[in-house]
Design an enzyme around this catalytic site. Structure first.
Site, PDB file in Angstrom:
ATOM      1  CG  HIS A  80      -1.954  -1.058   1.221  1.00 27.92           C
ATOM      2  ND1 HIS A  80      -3.221  -0.917   0.713  1.00 27.92           N
ATOM      3  CD2 HIS A  80      -1.899  -2.338   1.681  1.00 27.92           C
ATOM      4  CE1 HIS A  80      -3.892  -2.039   0.863  1.00 27.92           C
ATOM      5  NE2 HIS A  80      -3.115  -2.929   1.442  1.00 27.92           N
ATOM      6  CG  ASN A 153      -7.954  -4.239   1.086  1.00 23.41           C
ATOM      7  OD1 ASN A 153      -7.268  -3.252   1.333  1.00 23.41           O
ATOM      8  ND2 ASN A 153      -7.440  -5.452   1.039  1.00 23.41           N
ATOM      9  CE1 TYR A 376      -2.291  -4.578   9.377  1.00 23.29           C
ATOM     10  CE2 TYR A 376      -2.327  -2.440   8.349  1.00 23.29           C
ATOM     11  CZ  TYR A 376      -2.624  -3.780   8.317  1.00 23.29           C
ATOM     12  OH  TYR A 376      -3.224  -4.324   7.223  1.00 23.29           O
TER      13      TYR A 376
END
Ligand code: HDE
Length: 726
Positions: A80, A153, A376
């Site tokens: 991304h 998404n 993350y």
């Protein structure tokens, strides 16, 4: 040294243009230590022996500037990497406290600030916007109870079922490690090698190869949380939820593949630009947030169809629950109404994390989600240079306090005060924790303190023991639940729910991608193991174009009832807001018609640009001037949603204009012709059809034009369009 102490007046910072340049006192540059740099010193480095001597190491202004510049880049996101962001707000439609104790959903019209980042997955930061790929749709809600990140998404399913496969999947998807080719594309050997060896990828691959893989813009995409999450209300009642974003006004629309390829060359920033320009123009993208709600005892949802023994496991991120089976409950809407001020500070430095949750929202045991909860934060430590990335302005919660005893580390901004950097403590609290008897003892001697605010964060008890018999419940296993094994019924459902153009597009996408794969055994495996079990006719059509034969599958795959909600045709635009039309002008074009089209456009929040064969000023029929916004070569027809051709006495002669109109026809776009169409249509060899709107004045076709724009394409034209050379 403060800014004001230097001159007695507050100086504007460099680049802070708050007043017109002419009226502004020139800003004074300074070093990073705040020391003013005279203009004479700003553009020449310090040299010995007059101006011809060597540059001196002692020039601290030069060294500071180069050092800072040398370190301007941070690592791009490992996936991304390419994205665009926007600020906005979320507004709750109602009080949803029956479902969740999250306060931002507790009142009608309650507004919460948000920041959204849309992205592609595969390509690097400088790759093109319109490549075929899944798009990221990540939202940070700055709620009064802290930040909640919904990191989703534009497809409701993912390529793998377990986080442990993610590095393999991403390595296979990204460029060849030897030469980093390709960037921005999955059309290569290693991607198809991996997915054809991983049957669980089939469903997500179908989404990526469908029209969803080439969205028209970020404002034309749905968003999905993918995993099952939980809502918990004040009474502690927990339900499973799946999150959905729907662009109700603008609809779900895609590019055509031929368009996407051309746009990638003409404007690699197509999606980024459209988001930015629409927000600047006040055509704000809007998305409705909703949830599918499931009782917690419903771990598997029966799919509907001839074989209703098929169960959809809510923990399996490769499965969706059609909204016909479990409808979406709308929660509120998000409006994106402000562009970032600085791409790096905001869009690049924003750090999303699925673990950033607030009271009332919880996780499920989805094994893919569980891995994300770790990944993350971990990635930000490298990308943003340490554990204090939550202090970067775009990541900072907007609620009253961040209050804990986490301390220090790279780039710490907060100046923590006081001696207490541990808990429990009696120097400022909190006292009450593991030692209540000590609390009581201390409370008579220690000064009274106000303990820091603690937000209760409930965690729903896990009820998901799955199918395991009681005697193995406590065993640790590395295995998938049995319900995760059906990999084909859902891609079959998806494909069979398509309209005819969508089916055709999917077939072309598979053919294009697989024709780029060089190893024949990978192509054969993809056709036999991914396409054939889903739809034999589709596999045969693709195989015929690749010059291979299909091996029919041996195992039977259940067929489910097609669901309209899976076709983009169910999400056509309600309004043409944010669309872009090209008005083709030349000498002699009718000025009044150009004006009519422009007035219509601004009333409907449509961008209308005047285009000519060259970017020059043309003379209209009434001798007025028509200034062009661009040439038809610089902004070809694939950059627009429709074309309007005002009346003109001279015929269309320029080849650039002829290509413009033919490509608009080929790409199924509405074309408005405001005069006898013979010269345009017959001269170009284009047949008339329902998408070509002909009238002597624009007002006669304006309603039909809106309708045509809201159909997104002139779908009935597709067979004829394929024959046009353009
Ligand atoms: Fe991500 N993902 N992901 N992902 N993902 C990242 O985090 C990861 C997955 C998604 O605009 C990374 O900050 C793992 C599913 C978006 O900043 C990284 C797994 C979904 C974004 C990471 C997944 C997503 C990311 C890279 C499998 C859809 C961009 C940089 C367990 C529901 C966010 C970063 C933005 C970014 C890890 C799977 C969506 C490496 C380990 C499923 C939209 O942490």
């Amino acid at each position: 040294m403060s800014e004001s102490s230097l001159s007695g007046q507050k100086r504007p910072r460099c680049g802070e243009n708050t007043v017109p340049a002419t009226a502004m006192a020139p800003p004074m540059t300074t070093t990073n230590q705040g020391c003013p740099i005279p203009f004479s010193d700003a553009s020449d480095s310090l040299k010995g022996e007059h101006s011809r001597g060597p540059v001196l190491l002692q020039d601290q202004i030069l060294r500071e500037k180069l050092t800072h510049f040398d370190h301007e880049r941070i690592p791009e996101r490992v996936v991304h990497a390419r994205g665009a962001g926007a600020h906005g707000y979320f507004e709750s439609y109602a009080d949803h406290s029956d479902l969740t104790s999250a306060q931002f959903l507790s009142q009608p019209r309650l507004r919460t600030p948000v920041f959204v980042r849309f992205s592609t997955v595969q390509g690097s930061r400088g790759s093109s916007d319109t490549v075929r790929d899944i798009r990221g749709f990540a939202t940070k809600f700055y709620t009064t109870q802290g930040n909640w990140d919904l990191v989703g998404n534009n497809a409701p399913v993912f390529f793998i079922q377990d986080a442990i496969k993610f590095p393999d999947f991403v390595h296979a998807l990204k460029g060849n490690p030897q030469n980093d080719i390709p960037t921005g594309s999955s059309a290569h050997d290693s991607f198809w090698d991996f997915v054809s060896l991983s049957p669980e990828s089939t469903h997500a691959v179908f989404w990526a190869m469908s029209d969803r893989g080439i969205p028209k813009s970020f404002a034309h995409m749905q968003g999905f949380g993918v995993h099952t999450f939980r809502f918990i209300n004040q009474a502690g009642v927990s339900v499973f939820v799946k999150f959905h974003w729907t662009p109700v006004q603008t609809g779900v629309c895609s590019l055509l593949w031929d368009e996407a390829l051309k746009v990638a060359g003409a404007d690699p920033d197509f999606h980024r630009r459209s988001l930015f320009e629409n927000i600047e123009a006040g055509a704000y993208p809007e998305f409705e947030l909703g949830v599918q709600v499931f009782n917690e005892d419903l771990i598997r949802v029966p799919a509907s169809g001839p074989d209703d023994s098929v169960l959809i496991d809510l923990l399996d991120p490769t499965k969706l629950v059609p909204t016909e089976l479990v409808p979406i409950r709308p929660l509120g809407k998000m409006v994106l109404d402000k562009n970032p001020d600085n791409f790096f500070a905001e869009t690049e430095q924003v750090a999303f994390c699925t673990a950033h949750r607030i009271p009332g929202i919880d996780f499920s045991n989805d094994p893919l989600l569980q891995g994300r909860l770790f990944s993350y934060t971990d990635t930000q430590i490298t990308r943003l240079g340490g554990p204090n990335f939550h202090e970067i302005p775009i990541n900072r919660p907007k609620c009253a306090t961040v209050n804990n005893f986490q301390r220090d580390g790279f780039h710490r901004q907060v100046v923590d005060k006081g001696q207490a950097n541990y808990e429990p403590n009696s120097l400022g609290g909190p006292l009450k924790h593991e030692a209540p008897q000590l609390d009581e003892q201390m409370s008579t001697t220690a000064p009274a303190v106000t303990p820091p605010m603690v937000t209760p964060m409930e965690t729903a008890p896990s009820v998901l023991t799955g199918e395991m018999p009681a005697f193995v419940k406590n065993l640790l296993v590395r295995a998938k639940p049995r319900g995760f094994q059906d990999h084909y019924s859902q891609p079959r459902l998806f494909y069979q729910s398509f309209s005819i153009p969508e089916k055709k597009h999917l077939e072309s996408a598979f053919t294009f991608e697989l024709s780029k794969v060089t190893r024949p055994w990978i192509v054969q495996r993809a056709v036999d193991k991914m396409l054939a079990p889903v739809d034999l006719a589709l596999a045969e059509a693709v195989a015929a174009q690749l010059g291979i034969k299909v091996t029919p599958p041996t195992a039977a795959v259940p067929t489910l009832t097609p669901q309209a909600s899976l076709s983009q045709m169910s999400y056509l635009p309600k309004r043409p807001v944010g669309r872009k039309i090209g008005i083709l002008v030349r000498d002699g074009s009718r000025a009044s018609q150009v004006k009519d089209i422009q007035t219509f456009a601004s009333k409907n929040q449509i961008t209308a640009l005047t285009l000519g064969p060259k970017r020059i000023t043309y003379t209209a029929d009434d001798d007025s001037e028509i200034v062009t916004d661009a040439s038809e070569e610089a902004l070809p027809s694939f950059m627009f949603d429709a074309v309007c051709i005002p009346a003109c006495q001279s015929p269309v002669q320029d080849s650039v204009t002829r290509i413009f109109i033919k490509q608009a026809f080929k790409h199924l776009k509405p074309i408005v012709i405001l005069q006898d169409p013979t010269e345009t249509l017959q001269a170009l060899g284009l047949p008339a059809d329902e998408g070509i709107l002909i009238a002597p004045e624009f007002s006669a076709v304006s309603d039909a034009f809106i309708k045509a724009l809201c159909q997104h394409r002139v779908w009935s034209r597709q067979p004829k369009a394929e024959e046009i050379d353009a």
